[in-house]
Design an enzyme around this catalytic site. Structure first.
Site, PDB file in Angstrom:
ATOM      1  N   GLY A  43      15.634  -4.451  -9.673  1.00 44.31           N
ATOM      2  CA  GLY A  43      14.821  -3.293  -9.263  1.00 44.31           C
ATOM      3  C   GLY A  43      13.927  -3.641  -8.088  1.00 44.31           C
ATOM      4  O   GLY A  43      13.781  -2.864  -7.163  1.00 44.31           O
ATOM      5  N   GLY A  44      13.319  -4.833  -8.144  1.00 44.44           N
ATOM      6  CA  GLY A  44      12.472  -5.276  -7.032  1.00 44.44           C
ATOM      7  C   GLY A  44      11.209  -4.452  -6.900  1.00 44.44           C
ATOM      8  O   GLY A  44      10.846  -3.671  -7.790  1.00 44.44           O
ATOM      9  N   VAL A  45      10.560  -4.621  -5.774  1.00 44.62           N
ATOM     10  CA  VAL A  45       9.318  -3.891  -5.502  1.00 44.62           C
ATOM     11  C   VAL A  45       9.579  -2.390  -5.562  1.00 44.62           C
ATOM     12  O   VAL A  45       8.801  -1.619  -6.115  1.00 44.62           O
ATOM     13  CB  VAL A  45       8.760  -4.295  -4.113  1.00 44.62           C
ATOM     14  N   GLY A 185      -6.465   2.096   5.841  1.00 50.22           N
ATOM     15  CA  GLY A 185      -5.108   2.178   6.399  1.00 50.22           C
ATOM     16  C   GLY A 185      -4.537   3.575   6.222  1.00 50.22           C
ATOM     17  O   GLY A 185      -4.333   4.025   5.099  1.00 50.22           O
ATOM     18  N   GLY A 186      -4.286   4.243   7.335  1.00 48.29           N
ATOM     19  CA  GLY A 186      -3.718   5.600   7.285  1.00 48.29           C
ATOM     20  C   GLY A 186      -2.233   5.579   7.586  1.00 48.29           C
ATOM     21  O   GLY A 186      -1.738   6.362   8.396  1.00 48.29           O
ATOM     22  N   GLU A 208      -8.747   4.513   9.395  1.00 49.39           N
ATOM     23  CA  GLU A 208      -7.552   4.051  10.124  1.00 49.39           C
ATOM     24  C   GLU A 208      -8.042   3.488  11.458  1.00 49.39           C
ATOM     25  O   GLU A 208      -8.800   4.142  12.162  1.00 49.39           O
ATOM     26  CB  GLU A 208      -6.591   5.224  10.315  1.00 49.39           C
ATOM     27  N   VAL A 242     -13.063  -1.493   8.635  1.00 51.23           N
ATOM     28  CA  VAL A 242     -14.027  -1.904   7.618  1.00 51.23           C
ATOM     29  C   VAL A 242     -14.566  -3.257   8.048  1.00 51.23           C
ATOM     30  O   VAL A 242     -13.808  -4.224   8.162  1.00 51.23           O
ATOM     31  CB  VAL A 242     -13.348  -1.995   6.234  1.00 51.23           C
ATOM     32  N   ARG A 277       2.476  -4.834   5.061  1.00 49.36           N
ATOM     33  CA  ARG A 277       3.040  -5.806   4.128  1.00 49.36           C
ATOM     34  C   ARG A 277       3.546  -7.019   4.898  1.00 49.36           C
ATOM     35  O   ARG A 277       3.847  -6.928   6.088  1.00 49.36           O
ATOM     36  CB  ARG A 277       4.184  -5.163   3.334  1.00 49.36           C
ATOM     37  N   HIS A 449      21.694  30.521   4.033  1.00 46.18           N
ATOM     38  CA  HIS A 449      20.467  31.311   4.182  1.00 46.18           C
ATOM     39  C   HIS A 449      20.006  31.807   2.818  1.00 46.18           C
ATOM     40  O   HIS A 449      20.846  32.219   2.004  1.00 46.18           O
ATOM     41  CB  HIS A 449      20.740  32.523   5.074  1.00 46.18           C
TER      42      HIS A 449
END
Ligand code: FAD
Ligand code: NAD
Length: 476
Positions: A43-45, A185-186, A208, A242, A277, A449
């Site tokens: 599955g991992g992160v 972080g944005g 940000e 920050v 990351r 549609h």
């Protein structure tokens, strides 16, 4: 396929959306595969701490938003009651359903799964430190695929404690819903998880450092989201950093630095750090295997995803940007096929990016900003969702669909969509770019549609000035 008269032995390190498809594909191609990961199942992160839990919670956030919007249409549900324990358990059920399913598939494909952390001992050998303690297992391999992914990064001096100062992993655990939350972080994670906490009742402030949210995306795609977030969030502070964080018993004291910050000293209940990351390559003892990485720790690979060691491949987040699950899976197939000696190469023209906020933002191929920055001749054809019948029925005219086209050939080089369900719609854009489709191909393909998928066809109509629903103002 054989090596010295036997099946080649392949070790796949890491079982995320890069590792498990690589292992499955290699097994299908006749190799003897061992898949190594510290978790109980693959599955991992993405499945345990990323895509899947965050999208489960974002679905709830979107439901809450829609219920609120419905008041405008004469339907009121009253104040929602949130049972955080049940919500957490629903999210955990989703994770467990998917990861246990992958466990079954691993066994069905006769892939051996070893639970632990791997480390190279040489170019054909590694050791696995078992997750439950005990002796390390030594494993010899003919080929290895490194798919160890990435981990949250934090600016120097930021100590993630999982209590007051969170990263995406601890934020997804949802210990509680803080009254006030600062998101640093944005980007993808800040806006997605900020939206979840805001929907659940937190007062969210985002800082940000760049001049706009989601710096990699075209500004016109971000604008509808920015408008929505300006009311969902308490404040969005751009060009802001920050300067310091101090954890106190009852909150976090934060010093903000930025030209437009009027109140630099603030207190928040919790802080979510979402500033990017970094690759998980440090503990692998790459030098023993002759595998080279760059200064940031990304493993260097060629177009087959082969590293500097000819028998070792690297895929997914650890092999470079963009850090997206579907890019990891694409690379997995390239690496497994290359090991089997098949012609395979990493030549994606359009890796879709989707930000699962409300509205969603999605794009693929060439962006308008990239075209401008590289002076590449291009035309942009935009269809605003204000002119879409389906968007109007949904009460969601706040979107747009645009095509970035090559003027001479009228080929579609890129697609950008901002609006509800943009993440689903972008798949058509990916196909258009990969197939070398021209504006005419989209224009002449009948779209159902009323759907928002029509906006892709209409964006092509706008290019020829034949849209029945919208007359574009001439640019420039
Ligand atoms: P990972 O999924 O990171 O898996 C690597 C695995 O390797 C992990 O299980 C790790 O424990 C294991 N491992 C590490 N070191 C070792 C070792 N030495 N030995 C054995 N195993 C090891 N991407 C999208 O495309 N869509 C999304 O919606 C999305 N949402 C996200 C939301 C969040 C909150 C986060 C954090 C990420 C999100 N991503 C999303 C990014 C996505 O999760 C990654 O791009 C993707 O998981 C990368 O896959 P991977 O196989 O390279 O590695
Ligand atoms: P990101 O790169 O998307 O965004 C980080 C943001 O933080 C950037 O806008 C950056 O300018 C800003 N920043 C950096 N340092 C800062 C500082 N000191 N102060 C203020 N702002 C700062 O990174 P992320 O949001 O952490 O996500 C990591 C990666 O995970 C993404 O790039 C993406 O590849 C993947 N991801 C994808 C999805 C998805 O596909 N929907 C969702 C989540 C994560």
């Amino acid at each position: 396929m054989t090596t010295n008269g036997r099946q080649p032995r392949v070790a796949v390190i890491g079982a995320g959306p890069g590792g498990y498809p690589a292992a499955f594909h290699a097994a299908e191609l006749g190799m003897e595969v061992t898949l190594i990961d510290p978790e109980a199942n693959p599955g991992g992160v993405c499945l345990y701490r990323g895509c899947i839990p965050s999208k489960t919670l974002l679905h709830v956030a979107s439901l809450l938003g829609e219920a609120e919007d419905a008041a405008e249409w004469g339907v009121s549900f009253g104040q929602p009651e949130i049972d955080l324990d049940r919500l957490r358990s629903w999210k955990d059920q989703v994770i467990s359903k998917m990861t246990s399913g992958l466990g079954l598939l691993t066994r069905a494909r006769r892939v051996r799964f070893t639970r632990g952390l791997a480390r190279f001992d040489g170019p054909h050998a590694l050791s696995v430190e078992p997750s439950d303690g005990g002796d390390a297992e030594r494993l010899n391999f003919d080929y290895a695929v490194i798919a160890t992914g990435s981990m949250p990064a934090a600016p120097p001096g930021f100590q993630i404690d999982g209590d007051r100062i969170l990263d995406s992993t601890s934020a997804l655990e949802m210990a509680d819903v803080p009254d006030t939350l600062l998101v640093v972080g944005g980007g993808y994670i800040g806006l997605e998880l900020g939206s979840v906490y805001a929907a659940l009742g937190s007062t969210v402030t985002v800082v940000e450092m760049e001049t706009g949210l989601l710096p990699g995306a075209d500004r016109d795609l971000v604008r509808p989201l920015e408008r929505k977030l300006n009311s969902a969030f308490e404040e969005i502070l751009l060009s802001t950093r920050v300067a310091s964080l101090n954890v106190r018993p009852d909150g976090v004291d934060v010093e903000l630095a930025g030209a437009r910050v009027e109140v630099p000293s603030r207190r928040f209940d919790k802080v979510l750090v979402a500033v990017g990351r970094r690759p998980s390559s440090a503990g692998l003892n790459l030098a023993a295997a002759g595998v080279e990485s760059d200064q940031r720790g990304f493993i260097k690979v060629d177009h087959q995803r082969r590293t500097s060691a000819a028998n070792i491949f690297a895929i997914g987040d650890v092999a470079g940007e963009p850090m997206l699950a579907h890019k990891a899976t694409y690379e997995a197939n390239v690496a497994a096929a290359s090991i089997a000696g098949h012609a395979a190469t990493y030549d994606a023209q359009a890796i879709p990016a989707v930000v699962f906020t409300d509205p969603e933002i999605a794009w693929c191929g060439l962006t308008e900003s990239e075209a401008r920055e590289s002076d590449r001749p291009h035309k942009v054809s935009t269809f605003p969702w204000a002119a879409s019948g389906r968007a109007t029925t949904l009460g969601r005219n706040d979107g747009l669909t645009k095509l970035i086209l090559e003027p001479t050939t009228e080929r579609i080089l890129g697609v950008g969509i901002s609006g509800r369900g943009a993440g689903e719609l972008i798949a058509e854009g990916v196909l258009a770019v990969e197939m070398g489709a021209r504006a005419d191909d989209l224009r002449l393909s009948i779209h159902p549609h009323p759907t928002t998928s029509e906006t892709l066809m209409e964006a092509a109509e706008v290019f020829f000035n034949t849209s029945p629903h919208y007359i574009a103002r001439k640019r420039g």
